[in-house]
Design an enzyme around this catalytic site. Structure first.
Site, PDB file in Angstrom:
ATOM      1  N   ASP A 102       0.839  -1.201   0.000  1.00  0.00           N
ATOM      2  CA  ASP A 102       0.000   0.000   0.000  1.00  0.00           C
ATOM      3  C   ASP A 102       0.873   1.251   0.000  1.00  0.00           C
ATOM      4  O   ASP A 102       2.038   1.205   0.407  1.00  0.00           O
ATOM      5  CB  ASP A 102      -0.886   0.032   1.255  1.00  0.00           C
ATOM      6  CG  ASP A 102      -1.879  -1.116   1.267  1.00  0.00           C
ATOM      7  OD1 ASP A 102      -2.197  -1.629   0.184  1.00  0.00           O
ATOM      8  OD2 ASP A 102      -2.311  -1.487   2.373  1.00  0.00           O
TER       9      ASP A 102
HETATM   10  N1  URA Z   1      -1.080  -5.831   3.991  1.00  0.00           N
HETATM   11  C1  URA Z   1      -1.580  -4.577   3.997  1.00  0.00           C
HETATM   12  O1  URA Z   1      -2.620  -4.324   4.576  1.00  0.00           O
HETATM   13  N2  URA Z   1      -0.896  -3.617   3.359  1.00  0.00           N
HETATM   14  C2  URA Z   1       0.264  -3.820   2.715  1.00  0.00           C
HETATM   15  O2  URA Z   1       0.840  -2.893   2.156  1.00  0.00           O
HETATM   16  C3  URA Z   1       0.774  -5.129   2.715  1.00  0.00           C
HETATM   17  C4  URA Z   1       0.084  -6.118   3.358  1.00  0.00           C
END
Ligand code: URA
Length: 235
Positions: A102
């Site tokens: 993310d």
């Molecule tokens: N899980 C998440 O919620 N975000 C990420 O960036 C990676 C794994």
């Protein structure tokens, strides 16, 4: 392949610089100096030397980057910076990401132009482990470890309820922990934390399969994987 193209890949320099290098007589093909930039070589058979050192041809390259916050793991975006903006010197390889993070997550992202490799790591059946370091507002408990091990009900990308596969929560101290998962569901760590009643303050991926993120890489820095690391990941 043309010699100037080969050289620009092998030395990771621009096509312009590679032509200049060839014209200066610094390149030998099978023992003979050539200054012809459009000379055709067989990249698998011919022996190419630059300043006396033999060059190796790699069709595929594999990079590890420590993604900083604020960058998205996509090949292009109209508004936001992507991690490809951080690796401009490898632009000609048309790299893509083997797995995403993310925008507000930091840490280990693999980039490659090897489609099979990326698919094998990211395909749903792969079970490739991913280890995260996380900090939360609230404290973790042994009950949280048990719940992660048993699986939590989260939503997939289409809003359907699914149960997570057994995951390993290792509490480091009150609100700091490692969480290792063996799948990659939609915002999985964030959803798992929410179900555990924890507000996530910081999230960083620190390991993919058997490979740790190089602790020498600051956010935004990257390096090529070693042959040993690539082989470990392939196995
Ligand atoms: N899980 C998440 O919620 N975000 C990420 O960036 C990676 C794994």
């Amino acid at each position: 392949m043309r010699l100037d193209k080969y050289l620009s890949y092998a030395l990771n320099v621009s096509r312009r610089d590679s032509r200049q290098i060839i014209r200066l007589g610094r390149v030998k093909v099978n023992g003979f100096t050539t200054i012809k930039t459009d000379f055709y070589i067989d990249e698998y058979q011919d022996e190419i030397f630059f300043d006396g050192n033999q060059l190796e041809y790699h069709e595929f390259i594999y990079l590890m980057i420590n993604k900083p916050k604020g960058y998205i793991t996509a090949t292009r975006d109209l508004e936001l910076p992507t991690i490809l903006d951080l690796i401009k010197d490898y632009k000609k390889y048309n790299l893509f990401m083997a797995g995403r993070l993310d925008i507000d997550t930091e840490g280990f992202v693999l980039l490659t132009n090897d489609g099979n490799f990326a698919y094998n790591i990211t395909k749903p059946q792969s079970k490739c482990e991913k280890k995260y370091y996380l900090e939360t507002e609230e404290q973790f408990s042994l009950e949280d470890e048990r719940l992660c091990r048993e699986g939590l009900m989260i939503r997939d990308g289409k809003g359907r309820l699914i149960k997570t596969k057994p995951a390993r929560l290792e509490i480091i101290e009150s609100n700091k922990a490692y969480l290792t998962i063996y799948e990659g569901k939609y915002h999985q760590i964030k959803q798992m934390c929410r179900i555990l009643g924890k507000k996530l303050k910081y999230l960083k991926r620190i390991k993919i399969g058997p490979i740790d993120l190089d602790s020498g890489l600051k956010p935004g820095e990257y390096r090529l994987l070693t042959t040993e690391e690539v082989n470990k990941l392939k196995n």
